[in-house]
Design an enzyme around this catalytic site. Structure first.
Site: not given
Lengths: 435, 435
Positions: B85, B154, B178
């Site tokens: 990420k 996210s 997220s």
């Protein structure tokens, strides 16, 4: 005589307290430029001996001060000088984390706490020496009271710079005893806030369960001021207090490791505060307390092993033998053991909270005595480890000098999240401990 | 049918489970290069539509895979592909934290968790799209099941990449919802470990009391494998389990905000797990529970305001309107209010621990239904906020598809620090929920 007791001889701007200077600045009776130049002059005179700084940005600091002088009061730290421990990211200054691995490193951003201080109007003078990743391998910094001795660590440069009137305020961080110990050794005030009170974003991580950002300055109101600017906790700005402090005297299970100077300082503080009206009685600690030092050491080792994974995998040869040993200890601890340690710490926090039903604060040693000689070590965080693990707010106050003429202090420890109460009583005590 | 149920059709290397692939690699029945090339081919074919990646390092990944193939098994993740990420620092790849402020930023070091995965033998394919600083402003990523819809946020790119067979494993982080939400929307497994279990060093901080590093993959054993590599918790590697799961059904106070699909998925899971032998009964939650969503939102806003101080002071114009609003909310919260929120959260954690005396885990919605359309939003973390605040381990499992043909799942929530038990029962449940 401790540093704290000589804050304003001659009224030289670098010797003013931060809060004092803030009042003068607000009344336009002094300028930020005057304050900054006085500190820079002091640095120029003393830095060759003290070596508190990894870098100083004289021109930028003066320019910043002039800008501030031209505008309205910007915030709580308007025009006050600040030293930033080199564990904090800064976009305009190199950031080494005390390690040769990061020589010349320039982060993209400021640590959030640094940005908050800029927003509050601080004049950042430069970066102060940290031990290696805030552990035990020392930098070059000397104790300003006697340069043959260590200033303590890991916030070595911050403590020395503040004690030597090079800066009004400085950042510290504490994972074991890295604020309280150098403050004690240098004869100034150190304040480690309650755990999770000050943002750590952009501060190099050593141990997430322990790392705490805090303040070094020459008085209680000054350390409170810096943390107020970081947390926006206005209660830290009004430390006036009257009352009868209930103080628990805590010699700790490690009392025999305190040398006669540290023992005498605690006794002296006990007497002075009793005379001033406090009720002081021996604190009875939960049975879990004695085991906390080992737990703190294991948590720190385990988490440092994790946090410094990039460095140990890519630059192991640039890690000092002492840190390598710490990381090896961390590697040997199983995750299950680590979880037990965290769970036991949590239980101890609940036990300790009960202790504070009987006391407003605990009075206890912050270090085992005077600063060791420079060659020996940065000193032992023994008397800080348990309080850091418990996440309790701690304030180091100077009390006396020891056999070698170096400062010796005491530590005040408050209830979790009761920082305003701790600081109010600490400020009251500060006036009573002054020789 | 959920993504999790189509892990090995045709045996294409990119469709293997991570643990499956690890077993084949250990027996030298497949090579890291084959796995890596298969994923890179998949990325080349699908990335123009899915847009899961901010950058892919094809050549470096193949070179790394070849190196691994030439040596002994290096660790738990030997030869497995990993998407990182873009909230995690990487020394060899740009790191934007999902914000234009950091366009082209190249950190000096890897996040500790990235370094731990490298040490364990992972092949890092590239960086996956994060929303802006892990908040709500979306990136370009599309839901691989239906590109007209959001993959959630996210951890948008990580969820989409894993769901679309572009990577075996991917990192997520969760501050509100997220990990669980994008896993639910993409029909894969998401695992948010207990708070403070996985190191966050080198991961951009949003909210220190909440941010949690976790895993996205296509099976429970695979998310457990990634976290085992990060924590060295060997218990996560043996998820064999037999017993009678005591499951608390938790519709939550927000049940009316769950759409019929989410409600039906929970009901379907309840029936399937009961039939499989679990005892399922309505969980009775402490009275403090309903207030936790507001507390989570305020803590997140306050701490984000602090953590993003550098960005809001130096580049406010590059912060999205939605994040600006979040930061303004944070600014309006006093420190005292924030402390009350933290204290109430701590009390709720203790209350909740008692609930788990009656249950091994709670079965509850992880999202309010199917993924919204891409233009609408990344979805609402409502059904995750309280669990994140409580720090409890959470696993999202795919269950069914909703009215639009998109995946709908359920969330399993375990006792604090009882991650191995949660994962064992989650793996058992996974087999029973598969259509």
């Amino acid at each position: 005589m401790s540093q704290a007791n000589r804050t304003a001889p001659g009224g030289s701007p670098e010797r003013l307290g931060a809060m004092q200077a803030a009042r003068l600045l607000a009344r336009r009776e002094i300028t930020a430029e005057q304050l900054t130049r006085a500190c820079l002059d002091r640095i120029q005179a003393r830095e060759p001996i003290i070596k508190a700084w990894t870098c100083v940005q004289a021109d930028a600091a003066i320019e910043r001060a002039r800008q501030l002088d031209r505008g309205p009061i910007q915030g709580l730290l308007h025009g006050l000088t600040l030293g930033v421990k080199d564990l904090f990211d800064t976009a305009d200054l190199p950031t080494t984390y005390g390690s040769p691995i990061y020589r010349g490193h320039r982060p993209k951003s400021d640590a959030a706490s640094v940005a908050l201080c800029r927003q509050a109007g601080a004049v950042i003078l430069g970066k102060t020496v940290s031990t290696e990743f805030a552990t035990f391998q020392p930098g070059p910094t000397r104790n300003p009271v006697n340069p043959d001795h260590t200033p303590g660590g890991s916030s070595s440069g911050s403590a020395a710079a503040v004690a030597d009137y090079m800066s009004h305020l400085a950042f510290g961080t504490q994972t074991a005893g890295s604020i309280v110990r150098p403050a004690a050794f240098c004869g100034i005030v150190g304040y480690k806030p309650s755990f999770n009170h000050v943002t750590r974003a952009g501060v190099k991580s050593l141990s997430e369960s322990l790392d705490t950002v805090g303040a070094l300055a020459r008085s209680v109101e000054d350390v409170a001021l810096l943390v107020a600017a970081l947390t926006h906790d206005r209660r830290l700005l009004d430390l006036d207090w009257q009352g009868t402090a209930r103080i628990g005297l805590c010699r700790t299970p490690w009392w025999d490791a305190a040398d006669p100077d540290a023992q005498a300082a605690l006794e002296s503080a006990r007497i002075a505060l009793s005379r001033a009206g406090a009720t002081v009685s021996d604190a009875s600690l939960p049975g879990s307390f004695a085991g906390l030092v080992d737990i703190q050491q294991e948590i720190m080792a385990f988490e440092a092993f994790q946090a410094l994974s990039h460095e140990r995998l890519t630059a192991a040869e640039q890690i000092s033998p002492s840190l390598t040993a710490l990381l090896q200890r961390g590697e040997s601890i199983t995750f299950q053991r680590h979880q037990e340690n965290l769970a036991n710490a949590e239980l101890a926090r609940r036990d300790m909270d009960m202790v504070f039903n009987g006391y407003d604060l605990l009075l206890t040693p912050g270090a085992s005595g005077e600063a060791p000689r420079f060659e020996a070590s940065t000193g032992d965080p023994l008397f800080c480890r348990s309080w850091t693990l418990l996440g309790l707010p701690c304030v180091q106050l100077p009390v006396t000098t020891g056999a070698t003429g170096l400062p010796v202090g005491v530590q005040l420890v408050g209830r979790y999240a009761a920082d305003p109460a701790l600081l109010r009583i600490a400020r009251w005590a500060e006036g009573r401990l002054a020789a």
